[in-house]
Design an enzyme around this catalytic site. Structure first.
Site, PDB file in Angstrom:
ATOM      1  N   ARG A 111       0.833  -1.207   0.000  1.00 33.51           N
ATOM      2  CA  ARG A 111       0.000   0.000   0.000  1.00 33.51           C
ATOM      3  C   ARG A 111       0.864   1.252   0.000  1.00 33.51           C
ATOM      4  O   ARG A 111       0.537   2.249  -0.650  1.00 33.51           O
ATOM      5  CB  ARG A 111      -0.950  -0.010   1.194  1.00 33.51           C
ATOM      6  CG  ARG A 111      -2.002   1.088   1.136  1.00 33.51           C
ATOM      7  CD  ARG A 111      -3.094   0.876   2.155  1.00 33.51           C
ATOM      8  NE  ARG A 111      -2.604   0.980   3.526  1.00 33.51           N
ATOM      9  CZ  ARG A 111      -3.388   0.850   4.595  1.00 33.51           C
ATOM     10  NH1 ARG A 111      -4.683   0.594   4.439  1.00 33.51           N
ATOM     11  NH2 ARG A 111      -2.887   0.957   5.812  1.00 33.51           N
ATOM     12  N   LYS A 213      -2.742   6.448   1.445  1.00 34.50           N
ATOM     13  CA  LYS A 213      -2.624   6.936   2.826  1.00 34.50           C
ATOM     14  C   LYS A 213      -1.712   8.162   2.887  1.00 34.50           C
ATOM     15  O   LYS A 213      -0.688   8.193   3.576  1.00 34.50           O
ATOM     16  CB  LYS A 213      -2.121   5.811   3.731  1.00 34.50           C
ATOM     17  CG  LYS A 213      -2.623   5.925   5.171  1.00 34.50           C
ATOM     18  CD  LYS A 213      -2.436   4.628   5.928  1.00 34.50           C
ATOM     19  CE  LYS A 213      -2.835   4.745   7.388  1.00 34.50           C
ATOM     20  NZ  LYS A 213      -4.258   5.034   7.578  1.00 34.50           N
ATOM     21  N   GLU A 249     -16.503   6.646   3.810  1.00 37.91           N
ATOM     22  CA  GLU A 249     -15.844   6.102   4.987  1.00 37.91           C
ATOM     23  C   GLU A 249     -15.892   7.101   6.135  1.00 37.91           C
ATOM     24  O   GLU A 249     -16.314   8.246   5.979  1.00 37.91           O
ATOM     25  CB  GLU A 249     -14.406   5.675   4.699  1.00 37.91           C
ATOM     26  CG  GLU A 249     -13.449   6.744   4.252  1.00 37.91           C
ATOM     27  CD  GLU A 249     -12.054   6.165   4.001  1.00 37.91           C
ATOM     28  OE1 GLU A 249     -11.481   5.579   4.922  1.00 37.91           O
ATOM     29  OE2 GLU A 249     -11.554   6.306   2.876  1.00 37.91           O
TER      30      GLU A 249
END
Length: 366
Positions: A111, A213, A249
């Site tokens: 990620r 992220k 989210e």
């Protein structure tokens, strides 16, 4: 991992490097004063952090363990001026026999690589990432909570540390890993969350960086989160920025709905972070016989859901007790046999070695 030692630039200074041999002043006995049963999720300074750098060639050199401490950056560092930075989060668990394990660190490495490509940054290889996390965990082993009392949270950072004035990628990058013992993320502990649906502020938009992220995804929602908490809510649930009718989210975690034997979660299409706990819960649900859907979920579906819960590395699996939308408070019944508790029991059992790991999610730190 490359064998040459990195040289720390004067633009980024840290305390003197040290080996993996822990000094006598950091004995396990000295951690006995910690109230392991009431850790919460707050910063607690540990002993060591891992640091490595790369420059124009994009290759990260062999890193080193330094004493945990402040860092120094140029005022013109890329991360300070243009937000060129990413972070990850994973946890180390202590088992009943004293051995310690990581949960799916390879997924964190992948990620970070995906995020680095999006943010025009070089990234450490998967092996470098996992080795750095392991070294950080070993060096801070006395901070790993006892079995069943929390975990050691590992925070890898990738930042543009080199100086840059014009808007461009930084000329140098730093990969840093530190650790902190943690318990429950939310102040109310394991109590059900009370969420507020935010209609005006959006966490991400199509074509942006919501799917990685990036550090730039978090500060913009602090105001909405602060306002919600001031009004008694645990956190904020965000809608899509285009239609304003699909749930996406929560500020720092993914969301799931349960209706009968169907588990649904918003589809990750560039505006939602693909959480590692999210992926794990989906696999566990399939194992338990649920139908799992990744799809667009209209906010009105919250009214008919049997159950709602959130997932994340920091959060774990947190049941939702209520969601407020357009002034209406939707209440969800919390029971001992609800789906999210079954999923979390299975997940935690795997993480702590109580349930067999059939997918090789667990990595032992030796």
């Amino acid at each position: 991992m490359a064998s040459s030692q990195s040289v720390l630039s004067p633009l980024f200074s840290t305390p003197p490097a040290t080996s993996l041999q822990i000094a006598p002043t950091t004995s396990d006995e000295e951690s006995s004063y910690i109230d392991w049963g009431n850790l919460g999720f707050q910063l607690m300074q540990t002993d060591y952090m891992y640091v490595t750098k790369c420059s124009d060639d994009g290759i990260f050199r062999q890193g080193q363990l330094n004493r945990y401490g402040n860092i120094q950056l140029s005022p013109s560092a890329g991360v300070l001026n243009y937000g060129q930075g990413l972070f990850e989060g994973t946890k180390v668990y202590r088992r009943e026999d004293g051995r310690v394990f990581l949960f799916r660190p390879v997924q964190n490495a992948i990620r970070m690589q995906i995020g680095a490509e999006r943010m025009c940054m070089p990234s450490p290889s998967t092996d470098q990432f996992v080795e750095a996390v392991k070294q950080t965990a070993i060096a801070n082993k006395r901070w790993i909570p006892p079995f069943g009392k929390g975990a050691l949270y590992i925070r890898p950072l990738l930042i543009g540390s080199g100086p840059i004035l014009g808007f461009a990628p930084a000329p140098e990058y730093t990969f840093l890993v530190y650790a902190c013992p943690v318990g429950n993320y939310f102040k109310q502990g394991t109590a059900p969350l009370n969420l507020y649906v935010e209609e005006d502020v959006h966490r991400a938009s199509p074509g942006g960086a919501g799917g990685v992220k990036s550090i730039t995804n978090y500060a913009p929602v602090l105001k909405a989160m602060k306002n919600a908490k001031a009004n008694g809510y645990s956190d904020v649930l965000y809608l899509d920025a285009v239609n304003k009718k699909y749930i996406e989210e929560v500020s720092s975690c993914n969301i799931f709905l349960v209706k009968g034997n169907v588990l649904s979660t918003p589809i990750a299409k560039g505006t939602i972070l693909e959480g590692i706990t999210r992926k794990s819960i989906m696999d566990i649900a399939l194992d338990l016989g649920y139908t799992v859907e990744e799809r667009l979920i209209e906010v009105d579906e919250l009214f008919s859901a049997d159950e709602v819960f959130c997932t994340g590395t920091a959060v774990g699996v947190a049941p939702v007790g209520s969601i407020t939308y357009k002034g209406q408070r939707i209440e969800y019944k919390i029971t001992s046999d609800q789906s999210c508790k079954q999923f979390y029991s299975r997940l935690e059992g795997i993480q702590r070695g109580v349930i067999k790991d059939d997918r090789n999610w667990i990595v032992e730190i030796e």
